[in-house]
Every structure is written in C-alpha cells, then in structure tokens.
Design a protein around this motif. Structure first.
Motif, PDB file in Angstrom:
ATOM      1  N   UNK A 427      -0.380  -3.812   4.981  1.00  0.00           N
ATOM      2  CA  UNK A 427       0.093  -4.965   4.384  1.00  0.00           C
ATOM      3  C   UNK A 427       1.586  -5.117   4.041  1.00  0.00           C
ATOM      4  N   UNK A 428       2.041  -3.697   3.359  1.00  0.00           N
ATOM      5  CA  UNK A 428       3.416  -3.803   2.833  1.00  0.00           C
ATOM      6  C   UNK A 428       4.476  -2.673   3.246  1.00  0.00           C
ATOM      7  N   UNK A 429       3.825  -2.105   4.262  1.00  0.00           N
ATOM      8  CA  UNK A 429       4.780  -0.899   4.951  1.00  0.00           C
ATOM      9  C   UNK A 429       4.565   0.416   4.325  1.00  0.00           C
ATOM     10  N   UNK A 430       5.081   1.562   4.687  1.00  0.00           N
ATOM     11  CA  UNK A 430       6.166   1.273   5.724  1.00  0.00           C
ATOM     12  C   UNK A 430       5.591   1.223   6.932  1.00  0.00           C
ATOM     13  N   UNK A 431       6.292   0.387   7.920  1.00  0.00           N
ATOM     14  CA  UNK A 431       5.756   0.276   9.436  1.00  0.00           C
ATOM     15  C   UNK A 431       6.352   1.283  10.252  1.00  0.00           C
ATOM     16  N   UNK A 432       5.921   1.325  11.503  1.00  0.00           N
ATOM     17  CA  UNK A 432       6.079   2.495  12.447  1.00  0.00           C
ATOM     18  C   UNK A 432       7.563   2.138  12.786  1.00  0.00           C
ATOM     19  N   UNK A 452      12.339  -0.682  -1.788  1.00  0.00           N
ATOM     20  CA  UNK A 452      11.383  -1.567  -1.958  1.00  0.00           C
ATOM     21  C   UNK A 452      10.921  -2.023  -3.240  1.00  0.00           C
ATOM     22  N   UNK A 453      11.060  -1.173  -4.273  1.00  0.00           N
ATOM     23  CA  UNK A 453      10.754  -1.439  -5.557  1.00  0.00           C
ATOM     24  C   UNK A 453      11.876  -2.298  -6.175  1.00  0.00           C
ATOM     25  N   UNK A 454      12.942  -1.885  -6.002  1.00  0.00           N
ATOM     26  CA  UNK A 454      14.261  -2.820  -6.211  1.00  0.00           C
ATOM     27  C   UNK A 454      14.213  -4.122  -5.771  1.00  0.00           C
ATOM     28  N   UNK A 455      13.913  -4.228  -4.254  1.00  0.00           N
ATOM     29  CA  UNK A 455      13.773  -5.513  -3.777  1.00  0.00           C
ATOM     30  C   UNK A 455      12.716  -6.386  -4.166  1.00  0.00           C
ATOM     31  N   UNK A 456      11.518  -5.827  -4.632  1.00  0.00           N
ATOM     32  CA  UNK A 456      10.338  -6.434  -5.071  1.00  0.00           C
ATOM     33  C   UNK A 456      10.767  -7.179  -6.338  1.00  0.00           C
ATOM     34  N   UNK A 457      11.425  -6.404  -7.235  1.00  0.00           N
ATOM     35  CA  UNK A 457      12.071  -7.132  -8.488  1.00  0.00           C
ATOM     36  C   UNK A 457      12.749  -8.086  -8.526  1.00  0.00           C
ATOM     37  N   UNK A 477      -1.617  -7.151  -6.382  1.00  0.00           N
ATOM     38  CA  UNK A 477      -1.809  -6.205  -5.672  1.00  0.00           C
ATOM     39  C   UNK A 477      -0.694  -5.445  -4.793  1.00  0.00           C
ATOM     40  N   UNK A 478       0.198  -6.031  -4.746  1.00  0.00           N
ATOM     41  CA  UNK A 478       1.641  -5.492  -4.235  1.00  0.00           C
ATOM     42  C   UNK A 478       2.119  -4.650  -5.338  1.00  0.00           C
ATOM     43  N   UNK A 479       2.123  -5.214  -6.686  1.00  0.00           N
ATOM     44  CA  UNK A 479       2.743  -4.502  -7.750  1.00  0.00           C
ATOM     45  C   UNK A 479       2.029  -3.159  -7.892  1.00  0.00           C
ATOM     46  N   UNK A 480       0.739  -3.464  -7.798  1.00  0.00           N
ATOM     47  CA  UNK A 480      -0.291  -2.282  -8.026  1.00  0.00           C
ATOM     48  C   UNK A 480       0.203  -1.177  -7.010  1.00  0.00           C
ATOM     49  N   UNK A 481       0.587  -1.568  -5.705  1.00  0.00           N
ATOM     50  CA  UNK A 481       1.011  -0.526  -4.957  1.00  0.00           C
ATOM     51  C   UNK A 481       2.204   0.155  -5.095  1.00  0.00           C
ATOM     52  N   UNK A 482       3.047  -0.646  -5.170  1.00  0.00           N
ATOM     53  CA  UNK A 482       4.515  -0.002  -5.681  1.00  0.00           C
ATOM     54  C   UNK A 482       4.603   0.707  -6.847  1.00  0.00           C
ATOM     55  N   UNK A 483       3.712   0.379  -7.842  1.00  0.00           N
ATOM     56  CA  UNK A 483       3.832   0.958  -9.127  1.00  0.00           C
ATOM     57  C   UNK A 483       3.188   2.302  -8.965  1.00  0.00           C
ATOM     58  N   UNK A 484       2.285   2.601  -7.975  1.00  0.00           N
ATOM     59  CA  UNK A 484       1.618   3.818  -7.960  1.00  0.00           C
ATOM     60  C   UNK A 484       1.940   4.835  -6.809  1.00  0.00           C
ATOM     61  N   UNK A 485       2.332   4.180  -5.756  1.00  0.00           N
ATOM     62  CA  UNK A 485       2.503   4.958  -4.613  1.00  0.00           C
ATOM     63  C   UNK A 485       3.674   5.878  -4.571  1.00  0.00           C
TER      64      UNK A 485
END
Length: 498
Positions: A427-432, A452-457, A477-485
């Motif tokens: 869904x949100x990368x990183x893509x190949x 990506x965290x900075x760009x998301x904010x 859901x996107x926030x959950x991803x970049x909060x924990x990954x």
C-alpha cells in the motif's frame, strides 16, 4: 589656596543599577551589554581598590539582592539568556516539545547539528502518534464516552430502545443485526442490536476484549423477549420469509433471547461486498485491489490483537466479517471511489472464544494454522488457487501473498504479522523501484522511513488548510504503519515480497 569644591555625585540612570551602599561605592559598568540586567543570574563585577586586592566592603555589607531566575515565558525579544541559568532546567522530551515551547528550553537542544536532527525525527514520531490517536477517536469515539454509554445502558432492555427498522440491517453467519435508537444527552443515537442465531456462551468473551478498530465492540447485553415488530428473515430481501428449521428450534426452546448492543452498525458482510462488487475488479482494478489490501490489512490487525488477548476467532470467513461505514469519511473518498461503491469501510471481527477454553476439531497442522490467525485450509487449496491477472501495481504482491498464506507446507506459510507487513508495503511502499539504482541497505531503508514520515506530516498539514476533509480510516492505517515500522522489518518484508 582653598580647595576646589567637590564634584557632584554621578548618578547612573540605568534602571538595573545596584542600590547604593555608601557615599562612594558603586559597582562599575560591565562592558558586556547583557551582564548588568537583573533579569539574569550573572552578578555585576564590583570595583577593587587595588589591583589584586579584595574589596573593602565586607560580605555582610554587600548588596543583599539575589539574582533573579530567567523569565522564559515573558522574556522580551532580543534579550539573551545567561548559559549558567539554563543548566538548572531539564531538557524537554520530544513528546513535550511544541511550536510554543520557549526559546530558553529549545536552546538546550541546539548544541549540535546531529542532536537537532535526532530531536526533529523524534518529534515527528511523537506527533504521528498523537495524530493517530486523534483519528482513532474520530473513527470510534472517545473511550470516556463509551464508558458513559455502558453505564447508561446497564440494566436496560428492549423497552429502553426504539426499533428503527423491522428487518435486519445486516445478517452474518451467526447473528442478525437491527438498527435501534437510544436517547442519550438529548441526542438520538443509533446502535446495532445483535441477536445471535444460536445460543453461544462465547459472546461473553467478546465484551471483555480491549478496544480495537477491527474488533466489534459490545457496550450492553440483556436477555428479553424479542419484540413482535421485529422480523427474523432468511435474507434481508425477503422480510416475510420464515427462519430455518434449526433457527425455529432455537427460538422455540429459548423464548427469551440474549441481545447485545454495539455502537458499530454493520450494513453488510464481506461476503456481501465480494458478491456485489465482483464486476468492479475489471472496470476499476486499481481501486478494487487497493481496497482489497486495506480490508485484508484490517483482518490481520484484528487477528494480531486477538493473539495478544489470548483469544481466538471461531470461524474466519467472509460471511462473519462485518463492514461498518466510517462516521467521518474523508473528502478524498467522496469522489470517484464513493461513486463506484469503493469507499473504505471498517472491517470488524465479531465472534470469539478463549483459546484455553475450547479447541477446534482440526488436525495438528490445521490447528497450528489457526493459532497464528489463519483459517484451517486443506493442503490442496494452494494448487487450486486461480490465476490472478496483473491488472494493477498490487496484483503481483497480492498473488505472492496468497501463495504464501495457502502454502501446502504449514511451516512455510507466513505469519499474520508478516502478512500485515506485506500488505503495508504494497500500500505505502517502499516499492521495488527504490532499489533499482541503490543497493538495499538498512541505512537506505532508515532514510526512506524518516523521509516518508516527514512528508506524511506535511501532507496532513497541507490538507488541514484546504477543503480535502478530515482524515479517515485509510489515513489512520497509514499512520499506524509509519508510527511502528523499522528499517529491519522493511528489509525482511521486502525480501519476501520482492
């Protein structure tokens, strides 16, 4: 000759001068322009009669004023702060820093560029966590309000509820759901009354689970006669159809039925959605397959929560997974996706039992699959998996995930945690293409996450000033991803998926 008259005393006009102690004792002006202010804790230097000799003023006769503490909040612009006064104030944590934090406190964090960079990254992570919590409150309502509703509904029965529709708004494999109204704080709230099709003691387990966005919430329960205005149809489209023989036997032997009240009102099951949207896969493959990833992601997150609670899902199938319309759909979902029927709903797991209280009647390998959150599957399923055409950027990854989930060897099937990570990467990368020019390293993945965290904010900040609308489920859901990954998780997941 007579002596000339004495010169008049020279009075200092500065407001911050020291008080006079004698006819000729004044502290000389310090050449540093900031050292004489009584707002700071640097004392003024006093004169000495002779070079290297101590002052003639004894300590008891010296000025009795004490140095003032720095005034951080009301400090005038341009007035510097003495370094010694800052050492007594503890440095704020990233979670405590805001745009309104005083410069005196910020100054303690600006000693090295590396430290500033680390602090900015930590502040972004803390801000993302706060934003995620606020979006969750928008989606599910504040926890305090749910507790108030539970207290208000305690001891209530059908008499306190108003039936809004005779027929069920949704029928799952194990229950009917009816829309009912309840007056609370001069507001008419709409709840779902869950009427089980069979007597199931495991429903008590559900009410003890913690709050999670993918788990059905129950805020009240009672046992009462079913109101006569309610119809128990065989299908939502035929409201006069009688219940099945097994359901009639249950009603005959249980004239009073157990009812559960949920604030989440389902409008269909995942099976209903799959049946009604099958044709959209060919007409809008990108939207449809992205929606499939988001729905599967919610299933994985709910199953992970159940594992933590030592709770199992009884029958993980599309007809027992409920879909609930989000209460705050974002503006970007009100366009093409909404017109196609592809707006993202919340997916809820709705039936459970404690692992230690019940064992599934399956073989050892199938039981192992279930304990990791997978439904029991025969070994031939992987061979019968239909060909998934490559219609969008998600097609190849979904096919890879399906093969790994349905592998004939249970030891080679991916865990729910890994499946969730694969869906997030899809869904949100990183893509190949990220690794086309740069070798995949932990350093590269760490930099990708931070960027990506900075760009998301920044995206959230820009959207908040426009007409995009409030953030919704997909943003949460996107926030959950970049909060924990982490970069380590990404390295392992991209190895599997690519």
């Amino acid at each position: 000759e007579p002596q000339p008259p004495p010169l008049p005393k020279k009075h200092l006009q500065r407001a911050e001068s020291l008080p006079e102690q004698g006819s000729s004792q004044y502290c000389r002006r310090d050449p540093r322009p900031w050292a004489g202010s009584i707002l700071y804790s640097i004392p003024l230097s006093c004169p000495q009669h002779k070079e290297g000799a101590p002052s003639s003023t004894p300590p008891s006769d010296r000025p009795s004023w004490s140095p003032k503490k720095p005034l951080f909040k009301s400090q005038s612009l341009g007035e510097p702060v003495a370094p010694s006064s800052l050492q007594k104030t503890p440095s704020p944590s990233p979670a405590e820093l805001t745009f309104g934090t005083a410069d005196g406190e910020l100054g303690q964090l600006l000693q090295s560029p590396a430290g500033v960079c680390r602090m900015v990254l930590d502040c972004q992570a803390a801000s993302l966590a706060r934003l995620s919590a606020r979006i969750q409150d928008m989606l599910m309502g504040p926890e305090e309000r749910q507790q108030l509703l539970q207290a208000e509904l305690a001891g209530k029965s059908w008499a306190a509820l108003r039936v809004l529709e005779r027929g069920p708004c949704c029928e799952s494999g194990d229950a009917w759901y009816y829309r009912v109204g309840f007056a609370f704080e001069q507001t008419q709230l709409v709840f779902a009354a869950k009427v089980p099709k069979t007597c199931c003691a495991s429903l008590g387990v559900q009410s003890s689970l913690g709050t999670h966005c993918s788990i059905q919430r129950l805020i009240a329960r009672f046992t009462d006669l079913l109101p006569q205005e309610l119809v128990l149809p065989g299908s939502p489209g035929e409201q006069n159809q009688s219940p099945s023989r097994e359901e009639l036997a249950h009603l005959d032997t249980h004239p009073t039925m157990q009812v559960f009240i949920s604030p989440d009102v389902p409008y269909q099951t995942l099976a209903d959605f799959m049946k009604g949207s099958h044709g959209l896969h060919m007409t809008s493959p990108g939207h449809y397959e992205r929606l499939a990833c988001l729905l599967l992601l919610q299933v994985c997150m709910g199953l992970e929560h159940l594992q933590v609670q030592n709770t199992g899902q009884g029958d993980l199938c599309p007809k027992n997974l409920l879909l609930v319309q989000c209460s705050c759909p974002p503006g970007n979902q009100q366009g093409q996706e909404a017109s196609l029927g592809l707006s993202l709903p919340r997916l809820l797991i709705s039936s459970f039992f404690k692992v230690k209280d019940k064992q599934r009647p399956y073989s050892t390998s199938q039981e192992q699959d279930w304990t990791t959150g997978l439904a029991a599957l025969p070994s031939s399923v992987a061979d019968e998996l239909p060909e998934i055409p490559s219609l969008s950027i998600y097609s190849t990854g979904l096919k890879r995930l399906a093969m790994l989930l349905l592998h004939k060897d249970p030891c080679k099937r991916v865990s729910i945690e890994r499946a969730r990570s694969m869906l997030q990467v899809l869904l949100w990368g990183p893509r190949q293409e990220l690794f086309a020019r740069s070798k995949k390293t932990l350093s590269l993945l760490q930099s990708w996450v931070e960027m990506k965290r900075a760009l998301l904010l920044l995206k959230f900040a820009e959207n908040s000033s426009g007409a995009v609308g409030s953030p919704g489920l997909e943003e949460w859901l996107c926030c959950q991803y970049f909060q924990e990954v982490t970069e380590h998780t990404l390295y392992q997941t991209t190895q599997v998926i690519y």
